[in-house]
Design a protein around this motif. Sequence first.
Motif, PDB file in Angstrom:
ATOM      1  N   LEU A 213       0.823  -1.211   0.000  1.00  0.00           N
ATOM      2  CA  LEU A 213       0.000   0.000   0.000  1.00  0.00           C
ATOM      3  C   LEU A 213       0.855   1.257   0.000  1.00  0.00           C
ATOM      4  N   GLY A 214       1.920   1.265   0.786  1.00  0.00           N
ATOM      5  CA  GLY A 214       2.816   2.414   0.812  1.00  0.00           C
ATOM      6  C   GLY A 214       2.230   3.657   1.446  1.00  0.00           C
ATOM      7  N   TRP A 215       1.333   3.503   2.411  1.00  0.00           N
ATOM      8  CA  TRP A 215       0.762   4.656   3.094  1.00  0.00           C
ATOM      9  C   TRP A 215       1.779   5.254   4.062  1.00  0.00           C
ATOM     10  N   THR A 216       1.835   6.545   4.119  1.00  0.00           N
ATOM     11  CA  THR A 216       2.813   7.227   4.966  1.00  0.00           C
ATOM     12  C   THR A 216       2.470   7.016   6.439  1.00  0.00           C
ATOM     13  N   GLY A 217       3.457   6.553   7.188  1.00  0.00           N
ATOM     14  CA  GLY A 217       3.287   6.365   8.624  1.00  0.00           C
ATOM     15  C   GLY A 217       2.435   5.183   9.016  1.00  0.00           C
ATOM     16  N   VAL A 218       2.117   4.310   8.074  1.00  0.00           N
ATOM     17  CA  VAL A 218       1.282   3.139   8.372  1.00  0.00           C
ATOM     18  C   VAL A 218       2.087   1.893   8.060  1.00  0.00           C
ATOM     19  N   GLY A 219       2.427   1.135   9.101  1.00  0.00           N
ATOM     20  CA  GLY A 219       3.148  -0.115   8.946  1.00  0.00           C
ATOM     21  C   GLY A 219       2.298  -1.292   9.362  1.00  0.00           C
ATOM     22  N   GLY A 220       2.949  -2.436   9.448  1.00  0.00           N
ATOM     23  CA  GLY A 220       2.217  -3.644   9.816  1.00  0.00           C
ATOM     24  C   GLY A 220       1.650  -3.588  11.221  1.00  0.00           C
ATOM     25  N   SER A 221       2.367  -2.979  12.144  1.00  0.00           N
ATOM     26  CA  SER A 221       1.868  -2.871  13.515  1.00  0.00           C
ATOM     27  C   SER A 221       0.625  -1.993  13.600  1.00  0.00           C
ATOM     28  N   GLU A 222       0.574  -0.923  12.791  1.00  0.00           N
ATOM     29  CA  GLU A 222      -0.618  -0.074  12.782  1.00  0.00           C
ATOM     30  C   GLU A 222      -1.814  -0.788  12.147  1.00  0.00           C
ATOM     31  N   LEU A 223      -1.545  -1.636  11.141  1.00  0.00           N
ATOM     32  CA  LEU A 223      -2.639  -2.361  10.510  1.00  0.00           C
ATOM     33  C   LEU A 223      -3.226  -3.441  11.406  1.00  0.00           C
ATOM     34  N   ARG A 224      -2.498  -3.871  12.413  1.00  0.00           N
ATOM     35  CA  ARG A 224      -3.007  -4.918  13.292  1.00  0.00           C
ATOM     36  C   ARG A 224      -4.294  -4.473  13.991  1.00  0.00           C
ATOM     37  N   ASP A 225      -4.386  -3.195  14.312  1.00  0.00           N
ATOM     38  CA  ASP A 225      -5.599  -2.681  14.953  1.00  0.00           C
ATOM     39  C   ASP A 225      -6.701  -2.360  13.951  1.00  0.00           C
ATOM     40  N   ARG A 226      -6.378  -2.348  12.666  1.00  0.00           N
ATOM     41  CA  ARG A 226      -7.365  -1.994  11.648  1.00  0.00           C
ATOM     42  C   ARG A 226      -7.909  -3.180  10.881  1.00  0.00           C
ATOM     43  N   VAL A 227      -7.265  -4.346  10.996  1.00  0.00           N
ATOM     44  CA  VAL A 227      -7.648  -5.522  10.220  1.00  0.00           C
ATOM     45  C   VAL A 227      -8.149  -6.599  11.172  1.00  0.00           C
ATOM     46  N   SER A 228      -9.253  -7.218  10.815  1.00  0.00           N
ATOM     47  CA  SER A 228      -9.815  -8.323  11.582  1.00  0.00           C
ATOM     48  C   SER A 228     -10.308  -9.391  10.620  1.00  0.00           C
ATOM     49  N   ALA A 229     -10.390 -10.621  11.096  1.00  0.00           N
ATOM     50  CA  ALA A 229     -10.836 -11.738  10.269  1.00  0.00           C
ATOM     51  C   ALA A 229     -11.654 -12.688  11.128  1.00  0.00           C
TER      52      ALA A 229
END
Length: 465
Positions: free
Chosen positions: A81-97
């Motif tokens: 994705l290459g979003w500024t300031g957004v890494g895998g650790s930040e996505l952990r709180d945004r992604v659910s399954a």
Amino acid sequence: MSDDTIRLATIGRIIRRRWRLLAVLAVVGALVGYGTSALIPPSYTASASVLLPGQWEERELLTQVDISTSSTVLDRAAATLGWTGVGGSELRDRVSAKAADGNIITISGTADTPERAQQLSDQVVRQFVSFAARIVGDNSDPEAAARPEALRQMVVQTTRRITELADAADPGRTVESVQTRTELAKLRTALQEAVNKLDQAAPTANKANMVVMGPATRPTGEAPPTRVQLTLAGALVFFLLAVIGHLAAARMSRRLRAEPEIAAALGSVLLGTVDVPDERPAHRPEGHGPRARIRRLLGVDTRWDTPAPQTSGDEADRQIRYRRVCARLREQLPSPRRLLVVVPDGDEIARRAAGRLVDEAESDPSSSSSSRGYPMLRVVGVSVDRPMVPDRDNESGALVVLSAGSWTAGELAGIAEACADAGHEVVGIVVAGTVRARPAQSPGRPPDDATLVLAVHGHAAGGSA
């Protein structure tokens, strides 16, 4: 109230008698919820589904769910994705399954815009399918994976050829022919086992072929909690807290309700109880300042935890109660004398009862014609915070009139001490309570029992005749 069980009737009484305060607090809570929603940026959630073909156990599905939100998958999605300031650790709180019926895994992504939420969900799905294929080994032997049916056909043809060779061999006439048929049978059995293993391995190979069930749908509304939900939640929370606060205050209340407890706190005897018709008083002892007006506007100028007034008799019945109190007071005193009727400030029920008691004592004919008439009474109000009773002058005693459930033992003890400091003996206590007065009968209509009385007299007259 402190020892009573909390019932729905109690909550209903709170709502009926404190509805203005509850409404104001609910509006305040709604404003707080609305302000909180303004501080929280809106978020949007998009979801995409992945179908897992083949036979899957529940624990295997849960494993795939964990893989879909693993750090490896999220790191790859963040890098793509290459979003500024957004890494895998930040996505952990945004992604659910989560796993659904039918071997379907639903992956949801949350972002600050609908477009980003859709991109996040689709990218995580792609990275998950790619990573799961590597784990299963889909790319380790591409030729064998691409031609499983050809291998199966080759094994079947080889087995058929072995059967033909075994049938063409000498049917057991020599030792060499027997050994040849035995070896061919073993080879046929081994090939059959290989076919079975190939059939069993086919579902495992199919597990790597996950199917993405279309791209994520772009969300059209905010993800919860929305502004409306926060506003409603704030109003509900403040309303419930207000009701719970009323119940807790009633539970912790130390106001005396039982008549023996009131008599013990004042150190005197109970002369009786009197009834006061339930009506909104015109006199407001709280004053006319801004604070008093706010209390009246919110409806907190009256008690809510007092029980509902019971229906009483007529005016004659209430008058009898007052006369009995005056008679007991006359018997309590050795000689007629003047008394102070002490009423706590703010006790409107007791103030009305004291006024009625004074009127009853003055209207009695025996008070002026008999030496054993009713004593002369004068009503004085006493503050419970700093009780001060007038010094002994013409009066030589005090009669305390109050309502039950309004004062604590310490407040009543303070009134008794103030009477003692002023040289007044507390000669008795009168407890006042509110009742619902019966509607007055119309002048042209006889009472309900009049017909019965006339009928009985008529029957007696007829019988005597």
